[in-house]
Design a protein around this motif. Structure first.
Motif, short mmCIF file in Angstrom:
data_model
loop_
_atom_site.label_atom_id
_atom_site.label_comp_id
_atom_site.label_asym_id
_atom_site.label_seq_id
_atom_site.Cartn_x
_atom_site.Cartn_y
_atom_site.Cartn_z
N GLU A 6 -3.97 0.68 -21.79
CA GLU A 6 -4.29 0.57 -20.37
C GLU A 6 -3.22 -0.24 -19.65
O GLU A 6 -2.78 0.11 -18.55
N LYS A 7 -2.76 -1.33 -20.28
CA LYS A 7 -1.70 -2.14 -19.68
C LYS A 7 -0.40 -1.35 -19.63
O LYS A 7 0.36 -1.45 -18.66
N GLU A 8 -0.13 -0.57 -20.68
CA GLU A 8 1.08 0.25 -20.69
C GLU A 8 1.07 1.26 -19.55
O GLU A 8 2.10 1.55 -18.95
N PHE A 9 -0.11 1.79 -19.25
CA PHE A 9 -0.24 2.73 -18.14
C PHE A 9 0.16 2.06 -16.83
O PHE A 9 0.91 2.63 -16.02
N LEU A 10 -0.32 0.84 -16.60
CA LEU A 10 0.00 0.11 -15.38
C LEU A 10 1.50 -0.16 -15.28
O LEU A 10 2.11 0.00 -14.23
N ILE A 11 2.09 -0.59 -16.41
CA ILE A 11 3.52 -0.91 -16.42
C ILE A 11 4.36 0.35 -16.21
O ILE A 11 5.33 0.35 -15.45
N THR A 12 3.99 1.45 -16.89
CA THR A 12 4.74 2.70 -16.75
C THR A 12 4.69 3.20 -15.31
O THR A 12 5.69 3.69 -14.77
N ASN A 13 3.53 3.08 -14.67
CA ASN A 13 3.42 3.48 -13.27
C ASN A 13 4.37 2.69 -12.39
O ASN A 13 4.99 3.22 -11.47
N PRO A 39 2.94 13.78 -11.10
CA PRO A 39 1.48 13.57 -11.13
C PRO A 39 1.01 12.50 -10.16
O PRO A 39 -0.04 11.90 -10.36
N TYR A 40 1.80 12.25 -9.11
CA TYR A 40 1.48 11.15 -8.20
C TYR A 40 1.24 11.64 -6.78
O TYR A 40 1.88 12.59 -6.32
N SER A 41 0.34 10.95 -6.10
CA SER A 41 0.25 11.07 -4.66
C SER A 41 1.23 10.05 -4.08
O SER A 41 1.21 8.89 -4.46
N ILE A 42 2.10 10.51 -3.20
CA ILE A 42 3.19 9.67 -2.69
C ILE A 42 3.11 9.58 -1.18
O ILE A 42 2.88 10.60 -0.50
N SER A 115 -13.10 13.98 0.08
CA SER A 115 -13.97 15.16 -0.01
C SER A 115 -15.43 14.74 -0.12
O SER A 115 -16.20 15.25 -0.95
N ASP A 116 -15.80 13.76 0.72
CA ASP A 116 -17.18 13.24 0.81
C ASP A 116 -17.65 12.55 -0.45
O ASP A 116 -18.85 12.37 -0.66
N LYS A 117 -16.72 12.12 -1.30
CA LYS A 117 -17.07 11.40 -2.53
C LYS A 117 -16.22 10.14 -2.63
O LYS A 117 -15.01 10.18 -2.44
N MET A 118 -16.85 9.00 -2.93
CA MET A 118 -16.09 7.76 -3.09
C MET A 118 -15.30 7.82 -4.39
O MET A 118 -15.85 8.06 -5.47
N THR A 119 -13.99 7.63 -4.29
CA THR A 119 -13.08 7.81 -5.42
C THR A 119 -12.12 6.62 -5.52
O THR A 119 -11.55 6.19 -4.51
N PHE A 120 -11.94 6.11 -6.72
CA PHE A 120 -10.96 5.07 -6.95
C PHE A 120 -9.56 5.66 -7.08
O PHE A 120 -9.38 6.74 -7.66
N PHE A 121 -8.59 4.97 -6.53
CA PHE A 121 -7.20 5.28 -6.87
C PHE A 121 -6.42 3.98 -6.99
O PHE A 121 -6.81 2.94 -6.46
N TYR A 122 -5.32 4.06 -7.71
CA TYR A 122 -4.52 2.89 -8.03
C TYR A 122 -3.12 3.10 -7.50
O TYR A 122 -2.49 4.13 -7.78
N SER A 123 -2.62 2.15 -6.69
CA SER A 123 -1.35 2.32 -6.00
C SER A 123 -0.33 1.26 -6.40
O SER A 123 -0.68 0.13 -6.74
N ASN A 124 0.94 1.66 -6.33
CA ASN A 124 2.06 0.75 -6.47
C ASN A 124 2.88 0.82 -5.19
O ASN A 124 3.25 1.91 -4.75
N LYS A 125 3.15 -0.33 -4.60
CA LYS A 125 3.84 -0.41 -3.32
C LYS A 125 5.17 -1.13 -3.49
O LYS A 125 5.24 -2.18 -4.14
N LEU A 126 6.24 -0.56 -2.92
CA LEU A 126 7.58 -1.16 -2.96
C LEU A 126 8.15 -1.16 -1.55
O LEU A 126 7.72 -0.40 -0.69
N HIS A 127 9.17 -1.97 -1.34
CA HIS A 127 9.92 -1.93 -0.08
C HIS A 127 10.85 -0.72 -0.11
O HIS A 127 11.59 -0.53 -1.07
N LEU A 128 10.78 0.10 0.93
CA LEU A 128 11.73 1.20 1.07
C LEU A 128 12.94 0.75 1.88
O LEU A 128 14.09 0.98 1.51
N ASN A 129 12.67 0.08 2.98
CA ASN A 129 13.71 -0.53 3.80
C ASN A 129 13.03 -1.62 4.64
O ASN A 129 11.91 -2.03 4.33
N SER A 130 13.67 -2.09 5.67
CA SER A 130 13.11 -3.18 6.46
C SER A 130 11.88 -2.76 7.25
O SER A 130 11.09 -3.60 7.69
N GLU A 131 11.67 -1.46 7.42
CA GLU A 131 10.59 -0.97 8.28
C GLU A 131 9.44 -0.33 7.53
O GLU A 131 8.29 -0.35 8.00
#
Length: 232
Positions: A6-13, A39-42, A115-131
């Motif tokens: 599970e931790k490897e999944f987080l790190i790989t992401n 396999p990602y929503s971006i 789609s009318d269903k509560m769903t978990f998702f896990y995101s990773n956020k990075l800086h793209l530029n100053s904006e």
């Protein structure tokens, strides 16, 4: 599914997030060719408003709520999100915006109506530029057995008694033992690593269960991993 996997999944992401952010900046044509196979929503969003500037088809196809989010803006999140996890995400984004560290990634779960269903998702956020921020996400319902594991972990974050106040009620020693138990170590291994008796570990373990509200080792492991998600 082991805790290590599970931790490897987080790190790989996180590693993929860096590679995709750099490709997005360096070669947009190649990124566009590859992104439909990923396999990602971006998405890319504004640092100030959090409104979506760009999102791929994989995200938009999750449900009509995602299309509305793109059209209306980030204020729509208030209508489709778990308030507790949304506030956590906003707080992290605000803190992350200030640091301007382009080699850092911040990770967090969200719980959205899709789609009318509560769903978990896990995101990773990075800086793209100053904006803008660059984000990649995995919807847990798309991950099969592993997604079920993370659903059980993230649901911990919604419980009213599982929060920083609960964690801070633990003593320093109890936090150390929680972390070791949460990594899957036995009472014997914990006692050896901390140079205390197994009986002392067992006493601390009972106190940890009581203070956190966890009923078994699986819930304790999930609690510990949820805390690590919160601290990313």
């Amino acid at each position: 599914m082991s805790v290590l996997n599970e931790k490897e999944f987080l790190i790989t992401n996180q590693q993929f997030a860096f590679k995709l952010r750099d490709l997005f900046l360096a070669n947009r044509d190649l990124f566009n060719q590859l992104e439909e196979y990923l396999p990602y929503s971006i998405h890319v969003n504004n640092k100030e408003t959090l409104d979506l500037i760009y999102c791929n088809d994989k995200l938009l196809s999750k449900g009509p709520e995602m299309v509305t989010l793109k059209e209306v803006g980030a204020t729509y999140l208030d209508k489709i999100s778990c308030p507790k996890l949304l506030n956590l995400a906003k707080k992290k984004a605000k803190q992350f915006k200030v640091n301007q560290d382009f080699k850092e990634v911040v990770s967090y779960p969200q719980h959205l109506k899709v789609s009318d269903k509560m769903t978990f998702f896990y995101s990773n956020k990075l800086h793209l530029n100053s904006e803008y921020f660059f984000n990649i996400s995995n919807f847990m319902d798309d991950l099969g057995a592993l997604g079920s594991v993370f659903n059980s972990i993230f649901i911990v974050l919604q419980k009213s008694n599982i929060d920083w106040q609960c964690f801070q009620s633990l003593t320093k020693r109890e936090k150390e033992i929680l972390d070791l138990l949460g990594q899957g170590h036995s009472t014997k291994v914990v006692s050896e690593q901390l140079f205390i008796s197994e009986r002392t570990v067992s006493t601390h373990r009972k106190n940890i269960y009581f203070k956190t509200g966890c009923k078994n080792i699986v819930e304790l492991i999930n609690f510990n991993l949820a805390l690590k998600v919160l601290k990313f």
